[in-house]
Design a protein around this motif. Structure first.
Motif, PDB file in Angstrom:
ATOM      1  N   MET A 174       0.836  -1.176   0.000  1.00 35.44           N
ATOM      2  CA  MET A 174       0.000   0.000   0.000  1.00 35.44           C
ATOM      3  C   MET A 174       0.880   1.237   0.000  1.00 35.44           C
ATOM      4  SD  MET A 174      -2.448   1.115   3.019  1.00 35.44           S
ATOM      5  CE  MET A 174      -1.000   1.181   4.001  1.00 35.44           C
ATOM      6  N   HIS A 182       5.421  -7.241  -2.670  1.00 40.58           N
ATOM      7  CA  HIS A 182       5.550  -6.089  -3.576  1.00 40.58           C
ATOM      8  C   HIS A 182       6.343  -5.008  -2.855  1.00 40.58           C
ATOM      9  CE1 HIS A 182       2.112  -4.934  -1.115  1.00 40.58           C
ATOM     10  NE2 HIS A 182       2.046  -3.741  -1.666  1.00 40.58           N
ATOM     11  N   ASP A 224       5.313  -0.093   3.252  1.00 38.83           N
ATOM     12  CA  ASP A 224       4.931  -0.831   4.462  1.00 38.83           C
ATOM     13  C   ASP A 224       5.260  -2.317   4.367  1.00 38.83           C
ATOM     14  OD1 ASP A 224       2.922  -0.546   2.433  1.00 38.83           O
ATOM     15  OD2 ASP A 224       1.433  -1.439   3.756  1.00 38.83           O
ATOM     16  N   HIS A 225       5.740  -2.753   3.197  1.00 39.32           N
ATOM     17  CA  HIS A 225       6.105  -4.166   3.012  1.00 39.32           C
ATOM     18  C   HIS A 225       7.625  -4.378   2.940  1.00 39.32           C
ATOM     19  CE1 HIS A 225       1.887  -5.418   2.137  1.00 39.32           C
ATOM     20  NE2 HIS A 225       1.800  -4.110   1.965  1.00 39.32           N
ATOM     21  N   ASP A 263      -1.667  -7.656  -0.379  1.00 40.52           N
ATOM     22  CA  ASP A 263      -2.619  -6.559  -0.547  1.00 40.52           C
ATOM     23  C   ASP A 263      -3.618  -6.849  -1.674  1.00 40.52           C
ATOM     24  OD1 ASP A 263      -1.282  -5.329   1.488  1.00 40.52           O
ATOM     25  OD2 ASP A 263      -0.706  -3.549   0.361  1.00 40.52           O
ATOM     26  N   TYR A 314      -2.496  -8.791   4.681  1.00 39.54           N
ATOM     27  CA  TYR A 314      -1.541  -7.923   5.370  1.00 39.54           C
ATOM     28  C   TYR A 314      -2.220  -6.794   6.159  1.00 39.54           C
ATOM     29  CZ  TYR A 314       3.063  -5.692   5.899  1.00 39.54           C
ATOM     30  OH  TYR A 314       4.231  -5.173   6.392  1.00 39.54           O
ATOM     31  N   HIS A 315      -3.380  -6.354   5.662  1.00 37.04           N
ATOM     32  CA  HIS A 315      -4.082  -5.252   6.342  1.00 37.04           C
ATOM     33  C   HIS A 315      -5.395  -5.713   6.973  1.00 37.04           C
ATOM     34  CE1 HIS A 315      -1.047  -2.589   4.778  1.00 37.04           C
ATOM     35  NE2 HIS A 315      -1.282  -3.009   3.553  1.00 37.04           N
TER      36      HIS A 315
HETATM   37 ZN   LIG Z   1       0.244  -2.618   2.050  1.00 38.77          ZN
END
Ligand SMILES: [Zn+2]
Length: 339
Positions: free
Chosen positions: A1, A163, A167-168, A271, A317-318
């Motif tokens: 994201m 990706h 945040d990853h 994501d 992930y979220h």
């Molecule tokens: Zn993300």
């Protein structure tokens, strides 16, 4: 994201996390059921179990013989922004959050990397927000929870990256100018399409202003790790029990991972869908940070249909911590049912 206005990190101490947990985030599932009817519970993180997992900072479970540890990296209280979802208004967004029993005055965005022990390897899937490098003041607490789970950073053998949004990947390295590898003994496996897109020197000029710092940071970080980084393509096993699933759209090389052991399976969605109360419930909603929203929607529907048909567990992930559960068909959309 990654989105315009994605917050700069601060100290990564996760200040106030527990206050959110108790006061705003958790309502009992019985209360939710009373307000929302039976379906409301499906998207609801109302269990004492979930609350305990979040306070502990990690949650361990099995996929056959494979052990998965979900790590809580904190949460971003994303302010509402009319550009967040291209085809839904802020009011519709708030209504969807409210229907799931979530606070409506901002969007709660949790971050959940996972450690998977498979084939004798310790595999980290995505690396969190980097101890305050991105994700706001309440994110960046993954390393504390990795230690709490009894896992040494030096023992991680493999890192799988879904990706290259900040945040990853920002958890791979301490911030510039130090640029120290956080997992010094890990091989870093990245999707070839993602690497190719972000590492193109001509890319920076073509990107909107708000995305340029990310591209610059990627082009600074990856050459420093070049001995450790390996690109992958296709769906060949990367580690015994873990295969990539091409899940493009959110970003050019976005990848999900299929974890299997015996008859048990888990798909790490990354994501593919963001906050389930919004995008699992409404798979046709287009988040601003889905780079190709049409492809992202097709990918999302395809993967969600697959996990419903084959009754495969998912982690997102979220998704609300511990971010693991199953998906059910629910009207025109789907519902996330936490374990
Ligand atoms: Zn993300």
């Amino acid at each position: 994201m990654e989105v315009v206005g994605f917050p700069k990190g601060t100290n990564g101490k996760g200040v106030g996390m527990y206050e959110i947990t108790r006061r705003d985030f958790i309502i009992s599932s019985a209360a939710a059921a009373a307000v929302l009817g039976l379906n409301g519970r499906l998207v609801f993180i109302g269990t004492a179990h979930a609350q305990k997992a979040m306070e502990q900072g990690f949650h361990r479970y099995k996929v056959g013989a494979i052990e998965v540890t979900a790590l809580f990296d904190g949460i971003w209280e994303k302010p509402h922004d009319p550009g967040f979802i291209k085809n839904a208004t802020v009011d519709e967004t708030k209504a969807a959050l409210g229907a799931a029993g979530l606070p409506t005055d901002f969007v709660l965005v949790p971050f959940t990397p996972n450690v998977v022990r498979a084939g004798g390897r310790i595999v980290l899937v995505d690396t969190g927000t980097g101890g305050g490098q991105t994700g706001g003041p309440k994110a960046g607490i993954m390393m504390k929870h990795l230690a709490a789970a009894g896992i040494d950073a030096g023992a991680v053998n493999v890192i799988l990256i879904s990706h290259f949004h900040p945040d990853h990947i920002y958890g791979l390295m301490t911030k510039a100018p130090e640029n120290k590898a956080v997992f010094p003994n890990a091989e870093i496996l990245v999707p070839a399409a993602e690497y190719k897109f972000w590492m193109d020197p001509a890319l920076i000029e073509k990107l909107p202003e708000a995305r340029r710092p990310l591209a610059k940071r990627i082009q600074e970080m990856f050459p420093l790790m070049k001995d450790k980084v390996r690109q992958f393509e296709g769906d060949k096993e990367l580690v015994p029990g873990i295969r990539p699933i091409e899940a493009h759209g959110h970003s050019p090389g976005h990848t999900a991972f299929h974890v299997s052991s015996g008859k048990d399976q888990l798909i790490v969605l990354g994501d593919t869908s963001h906050i389930p109360a919004l995008f699992v419930r409404n798979p046709g909603w287009h988040a601003a940070f889905d780079q190709d929203a049409t492809v992202a929607e097709a990918t999302r529907r395809k993967l969600l249909d697959r996990v419903v048909a084959d009754q495969i567990m998912v982690t997102g992930y979220h998704f609300p911590f511990p971010a693991v559960g199953s998906i059910a068909k629910d009207g025109k959309g789907y519902a996330f049912k936490p374990v």
